[in-house]
Motif scaffolding. Structure first.
Motif: not given
Length: 246
Positions: A87, A92-93, A95, A104-106, A190
């Motif tokens: 971060e 970005p994004d 989880s 990051s994203y999917n 998260k």
């Protein structure tokens, strides 16, 4: 932080486990490698990496875990440490795909494998393996994978990442007793696809191949994934019992 740099090794986790069984190593000793020929992930999955492009590291953690019931606490700390550093680098994004994939994203950009050893004196020594896709750009036949470089269109310093991640791990371990509830809440928040209806594959031998819909609710204190089922009941699953389909 004692750092051991290797050009190539079968597995940094195996190397560090073997070394720690023969010598009294400094806590948070780190092993890195430019190439890992037998890297592994959860359930023995093979983890492959382009030579010299990615972060391949293992860290020795001693004196944190004291019982089997606490094992997942270390997963929380390591996952959040990696997420926090990424971060700060504006990835970005982010989880955490249960139990230990960094997304990051999917797209999967990293994976964590923690192996715990109970010593004869009753102490628990953990070897934390982290593979992070950093500067690799070719992911042919890996449609669900990506890297920091691909996502941000930039190159990153792997050596700097090692120091940042280990220092963040140390900080969170020190703060655990006072902030464990906050860390668990942060981990829940998260979780990848938490609260979203999605399909799962049942890996139980008695129901192998059967898919079902569910909604991720959280993770139990011992690391089982809690899923709300279509009959409104909540069931808990271990890593070998289900596969997330996304």
């Amino acid at each position: 932080m004692k750092l051991i740099k290797l050009d190539a090794i079968d597995s940094t986790n195996e190397f560090l486990k073997s070394l720690s069984s023969q010598h009294e190593l400094e806590n948070f000793t780190v092993v890195t490698a430019e190439n890992q020929t037998k890297g592994k992930g959860q359930m023995g999955a093979v983890w492959r990496s382009d030579i010299g492009k990615n972060l391949i590291m293992s860290v020795l953690v001693r004196g944190f875990l004291h019982s089997n019931e606490q094992f997942y606490n270390l997963n929380i700390i390591i996952s959040l440490s990696v997420i926090k550093i990424l971060e700060e680098l504006n990835i970005p994004d982010l989880s955490i795909k249960w139990p230990n994939d960094i997304m990051s994203y999917n797209k999967k950009i990293g994976g964590i494998l923690i192996e715990n050893t109970l010593k004869s004196d009753g102490t628990i020594v953990s070897v934390v393996g982290l593979g992070l896709n950093v500067n690799q750009t070719n992911f042919d036949n890996l449609p669900n994978a990506s890297s920091l470089s691909v996502i941000c269109n930039a190159e990153f310093n792997k050596e700097e990442l090692v120091e940042l991640i280990v220092e963040k791990m140390k900080q969170k371990i020190i703060l655990w007793q006072e902030q464990s509830v906050l860390f668990w809440d942060e981990y829940f928040n998260k979780l990848f696809r938490k609260g979203v209806p999605m399909p799962f594959k049942n890996l139980n031998p008695e129901a192998l191949g059967q898919n079902f819909m569910g909604i991720i609710q959280g993770v139990s204190p011992i690391g089982k994934l809690q899923i709300l089922l279509e009959d409104d009941s909540v069931s808990e699953f271990e890593i070998k019992e289900i596969q997330m389909l996304y």
